[in-house]
Design an enzyme around this catalytic site. Sequence first.
Site, PDB file in Angstrom:
ATOM      1  N   HIS A 129       0.823  -1.209   0.000  1.00  0.00           N
ATOM      2  CA  HIS A 129       0.000   0.000   0.000  1.00  0.00           C
ATOM      3  C   HIS A 129       0.855   1.256   0.000  1.00  0.00           C
ATOM      4  O   HIS A 129       0.394   2.332  -0.377  1.00  0.00           O
ATOM      5  CB  HIS A 129      -0.989  -0.002   1.171  1.00  0.00           C
ATOM      6  CG  HIS A 129      -0.397  -0.065   2.533  1.00  0.00           C
ATOM      7  ND1 HIS A 129      -0.178  -1.247   3.205  1.00  0.00           N
ATOM      8  CD2 HIS A 129       0.025   0.905   3.378  1.00  0.00           C
ATOM      9  CE1 HIS A 129       0.329  -1.001   4.399  1.00  0.00           C
ATOM     10  NE2 HIS A 129       0.476   0.305   4.517  1.00  0.00           N
ATOM     11  N   ASP A 181       0.489  -7.758   0.236  1.00  0.00           N
ATOM     12  CA  ASP A 181       0.708  -6.342   0.503  1.00  0.00           C
ATOM     13  C   ASP A 181       2.213  -6.094   0.506  1.00  0.00           C
ATOM     14  O   ASP A 181       2.845  -6.050   1.557  1.00  0.00           O
ATOM     15  CB  ASP A 181       0.084  -5.960   1.849  1.00  0.00           C
ATOM     16  CG  ASP A 181       0.169  -4.471   2.150  1.00  0.00           C
ATOM     17  OD1 ASP A 181       0.686  -3.715   1.297  1.00  0.00           O
ATOM     18  OD2 ASP A 181      -0.271  -4.060   3.242  1.00  0.00           O
ATOM     19  N   GLY A 195       2.638   4.511  10.882  1.00  0.00           N
ATOM     20  CA  GLY A 195       4.038   4.784  10.602  1.00  0.00           C
ATOM     21  C   GLY A 195       4.892   3.538  10.609  1.00  0.00           C
ATOM     22  O   GLY A 195       6.053   3.576  10.227  1.00  0.00           O
ATOM     23  N   SER A 237       4.130   0.682   8.874  1.00  0.00           N
ATOM     24  CA  SER A 237       3.894  -0.150   7.692  1.00  0.00           C
ATOM     25  C   SER A 237       5.164  -0.401   6.898  1.00  0.00           C
ATOM     26  O   SER A 237       5.975   0.493   6.687  1.00  0.00           O
ATOM     27  CB  SER A 237       2.881   0.507   6.756  1.00  0.00           C
ATOM     28  OG  SER A 237       1.577   0.293   7.193  1.00  0.00           O
ATOM     29  N   SER A 275       1.938  -4.835   7.689  1.00  0.00           N
ATOM     30  CA  SER A 275       0.835  -4.413   6.833  1.00  0.00           C
ATOM     31  C   SER A 275      -0.132  -3.530   7.600  1.00  0.00           C
ATOM     32  O   SER A 275      -0.309  -2.367   7.278  1.00  0.00           O
ATOM     33  CB  SER A 275       0.107  -5.631   6.273  1.00  0.00           C
ATOM     34  OG  SER A 275      -1.000  -5.246   5.494  1.00  0.00           O
TER      35      SER A 275
END
Length: 487
Positions: free
Chosen positions: A216, A246, A333, A335, A351
């Site tokens: 993402h 992801d 923050g 990810s 994720s």
Amino acid sequence: MPKRKVAIAVGGVAALGAAALLLPNANASQDRNGQNAASGATGAKTLKSADASNLAGQLQKILGDAFAGSYYDGGKQQLVVNVVDGDDNVIVQAKKAGAVVREVDNSLGELRQAAKTLKTRATIPGTSWAVDPRTDKVLVTADSTVTGAKWDRLQSTVRGLGADMATLKKSAGSFKTFVSGGDAIFSQVQGGNVRCSLGFNVTASDGSPAFLTAGHCGVAAKDWSDSQNGQPIATVDQATFPGNGDFSLVKYNDPNTQAPSEVNVGNGQTVQIKQAADATVGQAVFRMGSTTGLHDGKVTGLDATVNFQSETDPGGVDTVTGLIQTDVCAEAGDSGGSLFTQDGGAVGLTSGGSGDCTSGGETFFQPVTAALQATGATLGDGGAGAGDQAGAGDQAGAGDQAGAGDQAGAGDQSGAADPSASAGGQAGAGDQSGAGDQSGAGEQAGAGDGSGAGGDQIGGGADPSGAAGDQSGSGAADDGSSQTDTH
């Protein structure tokens, strides 16, 4: 930046309590000096978690349809293997290999079918499901946004599966994606900055230096820098989100970039990443994040599916499949950051999930083995190729439930169920709707004063000093002229 050394690190983040577990020999009792001694009359071997993961993968192939999942008993350092076939030969094979054998009722095929039913009847934003081999059931979770008719629909679907097939629980938080992880990375977009985290340095299939991060993040922005408002140092090559994973592969712009295979856990300590590792339920893991630093916990489920509320379609759902579920906390923050084992196994990329590092919650990770296989990349300088790492289908943990996407849940795993920080949502006016944590209450106000819930970062730059993830603009200089999206 010629020959610039890019390490997986967190600038200014002090390692938290979990760091003590990473000190040399701090967890030596777990592998008992590497001995695989037989334990008592059961004949089960004492194993390190990595060895248990490898054994689970081997037994999955040997036992075939009789294999019904496995998990690691950290207290006894033993692998527990579920079997559905009462054939003594099957049980003897597993025992001879050194596993504890447990006969169960539900086969992987039946658990997969239950997951398909959930996908058909209960793909509701704010829900997730994953295989739990400890209970031999599918664990279904609903976050705080699933209420009223949606809750009734989910509850009815789970009841229809039967109490012996699935369980349902409520989560106090709301599912959202977390952008950050190891080193903070930034991208400038219209209306502000997007912030994520570098996961693991890799070598792309063409031999160029690159790194993995969350998908993402790669969908949100193309060019990435290692400092807020800095010049781009890397460009997205591939990105997958939502759907079956992801993850993003981001190539460094300078072909001479040195990209060591290590995770900086703070206080001058680093963990060398030696290989990609498949997750096993019960396995102890560590997560490093640029917002919250170092935290540890255990793998709680495999082949998880998470259903995010779509940012681009108010009535839509962004579903991500094939994820690892854990009880390790994370916040906005984090990810894309690193999930790894003490002995240097790269397990996952952060994720999303629910909760925070104060109240706890569920967190989901993209399996590294699947990301490597999909992108054709290899870890670090190529020392552990995608083909050497049991691939996406040989996972004994994420894969001990029937390989990649073969694990119950039919691969219906979906990142942390609220891609509020996903796709176009991160390139907006600089605030993410991530479960509401980052927009509104958590809006980052450009002035660098983000007090929003969920560890919102307010123009904080690369020095996240807030214990709860709040960043007050004390890192890279921020003149307050731009907003910062954290994922």
